[in-house]
Design a protein around this motif. Sequence first.
Motif, PDB file in Angstrom:
ATOM      1  N   ASP A   1       5.644   4.746 -11.444  1.00 53.02           N
ATOM      2  CA  ASP A   1       4.897   3.764 -10.661  1.00 53.02           C
ATOM      3  C   ASP A   1       5.712   2.461 -10.561  1.00 53.02           C
ATOM      4  O   ASP A   1       6.035   1.835 -11.567  1.00 53.02           O
ATOM      5  CB  ASP A   1       3.548   3.492 -11.331  1.00 53.02           C
ATOM      6  CG  ASP A   1       2.690   2.524 -10.523  1.00 53.02           C
ATOM      7  OD1 ASP A   1       1.611   2.166 -11.001  1.00 53.02           O
ATOM      8  OD2 ASP A   1       3.112   2.121  -9.415  1.00 53.02           O
ATOM      9  N   SER A   2       6.043   2.083  -9.317  1.00 58.66           N
ATOM     10  CA  SER A   2       6.887   0.907  -9.110  1.00 58.66           C
ATOM     11  C   SER A   2       6.125  -0.389  -9.282  1.00 58.66           C
ATOM     12  O   SER A   2       6.728  -1.454  -9.452  1.00 58.66           O
ATOM     13  CB  SER A   2       7.476   0.952  -7.689  1.00 58.66           C
ATOM     14  OG  SER A   2       6.423   0.800  -6.728  1.00 58.66           O
ATOM     15  N   GLY A   3       4.811  -0.337  -9.206  1.00 59.91           N
ATOM     16  CA  GLY A   3       4.004  -1.547  -9.265  1.00 59.91           C
ATOM     17  C   GLY A   3       3.691  -2.120  -7.896  1.00 59.91           C
ATOM     18  O   GLY A   3       2.946  -3.092  -7.792  1.00 59.91           O
ATOM     19  N   VAL A   4       4.257  -1.535  -6.844  1.00 60.32           N
ATOM     20  CA  VAL A   4       3.975  -1.964  -5.476  1.00 60.32           C
ATOM     21  C   VAL A   4       2.919  -1.023  -4.899  1.00 60.32           C
ATOM     22  O   VAL A   4       3.090   0.195  -4.937  1.00 60.32           O
ATOM     23  CB  VAL A   4       5.244  -1.923  -4.599  1.00 60.32           C
ATOM     24  CG1 VAL A   4       4.921  -2.337  -3.174  1.00 60.32           C
ATOM     25  CG2 VAL A   4       6.329  -2.824  -5.191  1.00 60.32           C
ATOM     26  N   THR A   5       1.873  -1.594  -4.363  1.00 59.51           N
ATOM     27  CA  THR A   5       0.763  -0.792  -3.855  1.00 59.51           C
ATOM     28  C   THR A   5       0.649  -0.942  -2.346  1.00 59.51           C
ATOM     29  O   THR A   5       0.599  -2.073  -1.838  1.00 59.51           O
ATOM     30  CB  THR A   5      -0.563  -1.227  -4.508  1.00 59.51           C
ATOM     31  OG1 THR A   5      -0.440  -1.122  -5.922  1.00 59.51           O
ATOM     32  CG2 THR A   5      -1.701  -0.333  -4.037  1.00 59.51           C
ATOM     33  N   GLN A   6       0.612   0.187  -1.669  1.00 64.51           N
ATOM     34  CA  GLN A   6       0.428   0.170  -0.227  1.00 64.51           C
ATOM     35  C   GLN A   6      -0.827   0.933   0.140  1.00 64.51           C
ATOM     36  O   GLN A   6      -1.099   2.004  -0.421  1.00 64.51           O
ATOM     37  CB  GLN A   6       1.623   0.840   0.481  1.00 64.51           C
ATOM     38  CG  GLN A   6       2.873   0.003   0.493  1.00 64.51           C
ATOM     39  CD  GLN A   6       3.950   0.616   1.349  1.00 64.51           C
ATOM     40  OE1 GLN A   6       4.955   1.108   0.838  1.00 64.51           O
ATOM     41  NE2 GLN A   6       3.763   0.588   2.661  1.00 64.51           N
ATOM     42  N   THR A   7      -1.572   0.384   1.077  1.00 67.41           N
ATOM     43  CA  THR A   7      -2.749   1.077   1.598  1.00 67.41           C
ATOM     44  C   THR A   7      -2.819   0.917   3.102  1.00 67.41           C
ATOM     45  O   THR A   7      -2.341  -0.089   3.650  1.00 67.41           O
ATOM     46  CB  THR A   7      -4.053   0.498   0.977  1.00 67.41           C
ATOM     47  OG1 THR A   7      -4.110  -0.904   1.247  1.00 67.41           O
ATOM     48  CG2 THR A   7      -4.110   0.761  -0.515  1.00 67.41           C
ATOM     49  N   PRO A   8      -3.354   1.897   3.838  1.00 71.96           N
ATOM     50  CA  PRO A   8      -3.726   3.206   3.320  1.00 71.96           C
ATOM     51  C   PRO A   8      -2.497   4.092   3.135  1.00 71.96           C
ATOM     52  O   PRO A   8      -1.405   3.719   3.552  1.00 71.96           O
ATOM     53  CB  PRO A   8      -4.626   3.753   4.426  1.00 71.96           C
ATOM     54  CG  PRO A   8      -4.062   3.143   5.671  1.00 71.96           C
ATOM     55  CD  PRO A   8      -3.598   1.769   5.284  1.00 71.96           C
ATOM     56  N   LYS A   9      -2.657   5.231   2.547  1.00 70.16           N
ATOM     57  CA  LYS A   9      -1.530   6.155   2.364  1.00 70.16           C
ATOM     58  C   LYS A   9      -1.244   6.919   3.655  1.00 70.16           C
ATOM     59  O   LYS A   9      -0.106   7.198   3.984  1.00 70.16           O
ATOM     60  CB  LYS A   9      -1.840   7.131   1.237  1.00 70.16           C
ATOM     61  CG  LYS A   9      -0.613   7.860   0.713  1.00 70.16           C
ATOM     62  CD  LYS A   9      -0.921   8.578  -0.579  1.00 70.16           C
ATOM     63  CE  LYS A   9       0.228   9.456  -1.037  1.00 70.16           C
ATOM     64  NZ  LYS A   9       1.457   8.709  -1.315  1.00 70.16           N
ATOM     65  N   HIS A  10      -2.312   7.244   4.359  1.00 69.52           N
ATOM     66  CA  HIS A  10      -2.186   7.951   5.639  1.00 69.52           C
ATOM     67  C   HIS A  10      -3.064   7.249   6.661  1.00 69.52           C
ATOM     68  O   HIS A  10      -4.139   6.737   6.319  1.00 69.52           O
ATOM     69  CB  HIS A  10      -2.644   9.409   5.517  1.00 69.52           C
ATOM     70  CG  HIS A  10      -1.868  10.206   4.526  1.00 69.52           C
ATOM     71  ND1 HIS A  10      -0.667  10.785   4.821  1.00 69.52           N
ATOM     72  CD2 HIS A  10      -2.138  10.518   3.229  1.00 69.52           C
ATOM     73  CE1 HIS A  10      -0.218  11.430   3.748  1.00 69.52           C
ATOM     74  NE2 HIS A  10      -1.085  11.290   2.777  1.00 69.52           N
ATOM     75  N   LEU A  11      -2.600   7.289   7.919  1.00 67.62           N
ATOM     76  CA  LEU A  11      -3.351   6.660   9.003  1.00 67.62           C
ATOM     77  C   LEU A  11      -3.069   7.441  10.280  1.00 67.62           C
ATOM     78  O   LEU A  11      -1.912   7.643  10.644  1.00 67.62           O
ATOM     79  CB  LEU A  11      -2.890   5.205   9.144  1.00 67.62           C
ATOM     80  CG  LEU A  11      -3.725   4.197   9.901  1.00 67.62           C
ATOM     81  CD1 LEU A  11      -5.172   4.229   9.448  1.00 67.62           C
ATOM     82  CD2 LEU A  11      -3.143   2.808   9.701  1.00 67.62           C
ATOM     83  N   ILE A  12      -4.142   7.882  10.910  1.00 68.17           N
ATOM     84  CA  ILE A  12      -4.010   8.566  12.196  1.00 68.17           C
ATOM     85  C   ILE A  12      -4.793   7.761  13.212  1.00 68.17           C
ATOM     86  O   ILE A  12      -5.962   7.447  13.003  1.00 68.17           O
ATOM     87  CB  ILE A  12      -4.556  10.001  12.130  1.00 68.17           C
ATOM     88  CG1 ILE A  12      -3.812  10.804  11.058  1.00 68.17           C
ATOM     89  CG2 ILE A  12      -4.418  10.687  13.486  1.00 68.17           C
ATOM     90  CD1 ILE A  12      -4.360  12.211  10.845  1.00 68.17           C
ATOM     91  N   THR A  13      -4.139   7.429  14.318  1.00 69.04           N
ATOM     92  CA  THR A  13      -4.797   6.609  15.318  1.00 69.04           C
ATOM     93  C   THR A  13      -4.286   6.978  16.702  1.00 69.04           C
ATOM     94  O   THR A  13      -3.287   7.694  16.844  1.00 69.04           O
ATOM     95  CB  THR A  13      -4.555   5.113  15.036  1.00 69.04           C
ATOM     96  OG1 THR A  13      -5.377   4.329  15.892  1.00 69.04           O
ATOM     97  CG2 THR A  13      -3.096   4.744  15.262  1.00 69.04           C
ATOM     98  N   ALA A  14      -4.965   6.495  17.714  1.00 67.78           N
ATOM     99  CA  ALA A  14      -4.621   6.863  19.091  1.00 67.78           C
ATOM    100  C   ALA A  14      -3.682   5.823  19.694  1.00 67.78           C
ATOM    101  O   ALA A  14      -3.594   4.674  19.242  1.00 67.78           O
ATOM    102  CB  ALA A  14      -5.899   6.971  19.921  1.00 67.78           C
ATOM    103  N   THR A  15      -2.999   6.240  20.727  1.00 67.48           N
ATOM    104  CA  THR A  15      -2.116   5.319  21.440  1.00 67.48           C
ATOM    105  C   THR A  15      -2.928   4.136  21.966  1.00 67.48           C
ATOM    106  O   THR A  15      -4.103   4.277  22.317  1.00 67.48           O
ATOM    107  CB  THR A  15      -1.408   6.001  22.619  1.00 67.48           C
ATOM    108  OG1 THR A  15      -2.403   6.601  23.468  1.00 67.48           O
ATOM    109  CG2 THR A  15      -0.431   7.066  22.140  1.00 67.48           C
TER     110      THR A  15
END
Lengths: 115, 111
Positions: A1-15
């Motif tokens: 664990d690097s200590g850096v947190t990103q959210t969300p992990k996955h994202l699906i969206t439209a053009t």
Amino acid sequence: DSGVTQTPKHLITATGQRVTLRCSPRSGDLSVYWYQQSLDQGLQFLIQYYNGEERAKGNILERFSAQQFPDLHSELNLSSLELGDSALYFCASSPQGANKGTEAFFGQGTRLTVV
Amino acid sequence: TQLLKQSPQFLSIQEGENLTVYCNSSSVFSSLQWYRQEPGEGPVLLVTVVTGGEVKKLKRLTFQFGDARKDSSLHITAAQPGDTGLYLCAGPTSGTYKYIFGTGTRLKVLA
């Protein structure tokens, strides 16, 4: 664990839509970097913030913007999304700005899929 | 514009073989870092080299910074399947605050 947190992990969206990616740096790190990684490509530098101020810009599209807040977390805003924006977006942090001996610690990334 | 070019782009070898990956630039870097990235994960820092001619060892991995600080190499001895991944060099550009990455070397070690 690097200590850096990103959210969300996955994202699906439209053009045409707009999304916000969030990054919390390691405790004590003042710099945040954003990178885009398309399939089987290297990491393209987008932008860097240091203690709330923009320090460097890479090949970031005008449709993309970012900011770093007083608590040092950062957000990357992507608007008018196109199919070609589908990629992994990474956030990294370091104690100081890019300088001699800079070592960056990366989050797990956000996988953005534009359909 | 400072660029970091890596070679080879792809490398597929048998377990036990040795290999060297190169990272080259026409510009001087104050330091270079090497990272390894696995699919779907963020890059993980392996080492930093700062002084021209510096050599650092990390188990079976040997890193060298060129005398002129324009290039670096990563040598793996007796490669193992666990070494499989994308190897990236990176460094801070001079005169700006950009932290750029090399083009990457994708290594596959076959058992």
